[in-house]
Design an enzyme around this catalytic site. Structure first.
Site, PDB file in Angstrom:
ATOM      1  N   VAL A 194       0.906  -1.154   0.000  1.00  0.00           N
ATOM      2  CA  VAL A 194       0.000   0.000   0.000  1.00  0.00           C
ATOM      3  C   VAL A 194       0.944   1.203   0.000  1.00  0.00           C
ATOM      4  CG1 VAL A 194      -1.819   1.235   1.228  1.00  0.00           C
ATOM      5  CG2 VAL A 194      -1.807  -1.268   1.203  1.00  0.00           C
ATOM      6  N   PRO A 195       1.091   1.865  -1.152  1.00  0.00           N
ATOM      7  CA  PRO A 195       2.230   2.744  -1.408  1.00  0.00           C
ATOM      8  C   PRO A 195       2.202   4.126  -0.750  1.00  0.00           C
ATOM      9  CG  PRO A 195       0.762   2.749  -3.283  1.00  0.00           C
ATOM     10  CD  PRO A 195       0.208   1.743  -2.305  1.00  0.00           C
ATOM     11  N   CYS A 196       2.360   4.148   0.548  1.00  0.00           N
ATOM     12  CA  CYS A 196       2.412   5.425   1.260  1.00  0.00           C
ATOM     13  C   CYS A 196       3.676   6.207   0.923  1.00  0.00           C
ATOM     14  CB  CYS A 196       2.282   5.213   2.767  1.00  0.00           C
ATOM     15  SG  CYS A 196       3.445   4.025   3.453  1.00  0.00           S
ATOM     16  N   HIS A 197       4.691   5.537   0.382  1.00  0.00           N
ATOM     17  CA  HIS A 197       5.913   6.237  -0.019  1.00  0.00           C
ATOM     18  C   HIS A 197       5.668   7.197  -1.183  1.00  0.00           C
ATOM     19  CE1 HIS A 197       5.796   2.566  -2.504  1.00  0.00           C
ATOM     20  NE2 HIS A 197       6.414   3.296  -3.427  1.00  0.00           N
TER      21      HIS A 197
END
Length: 174
Positions: free
Chosen positions: A134-137
């Site tokens: 889950v690409p919070c970056h």
């Protein structure tokens, strides 16, 4: 207890992958993926007993997918996962899931989409329990700066560089 975990060796350090049984049944799902020294572990985080990758098909598949992603051979993930948290957090995490590989959004973009404050969005982004998948970056500061990341700013820079789009590829998502 059904929660269990394994350490996944990666170029970003040994990640702790946590699996549990899906809330509605249906087998194992990923419920956590944490960096060494992760800032925001869930309250009362209990990862259960450690298991070997070969004993847990979902974890073995995740290890393969992470290896492919970090080698630039994969742009998304197929492993089953379940985001567990409060309503606002899940709302923000659902927006994270929509950010395509190689693109970024700002905390302000997410705040406008949720109707909330950027600081509250930042807390929800920081509490994302399933890093990378889950690409919070892919969330950056309003001025394009690399800000806050539970795995550390160096790891965030590495992930963003891996996904770096060609010039002009950032489209408005929200």
């Amino acid at each position: 207890m059904t929660t269990r975990h394994a350490l996944l060796p990666t170029s970003l350090g040994d990640l702790t992958a946590v699996v549990d049984e899906a809330s509605g049944g249906g087998g194992a799902v990923l419920v956590g993926l944490y960096f060494p020294g992760h800032w925001t572990l869930p309250d009362g985080a209990d990862h259960g007993p450690q298991v070997e990758l070969g004993d847990e098909p979902l974890l073995a598949a995740l290890a393969d997918e992470l290896r492919e992603y970090l080698a630039g051979e994969r742009t998304d993930f197929d492993v089953a996962y379940e985001l567990r948290g409060g309503t606002h957090h899940r709302q923000v995490w659902a927006l994270l899931e929509r950010i395509p590989y190689g693109q970024t959004v700002t905390y302000g973009d997410l705040a406008r989409e949720t109707g909330g404050a950027a600081q509250a969005v930042g807390r929800a982004v920081g509490a994302n329990p399933i890093s990378i998948v889950v690409p919070c970056h892919r969330v950056i500061g309003a001025d394009g700066s690399i800000t806050g990341y539970a795995g550390g700013l160096d790891r965030k820079r590495t992930l963003l560089a891996l996904e770096e789009p060609s010039a002009g590829e950032r489209d408005a998502l929200f």
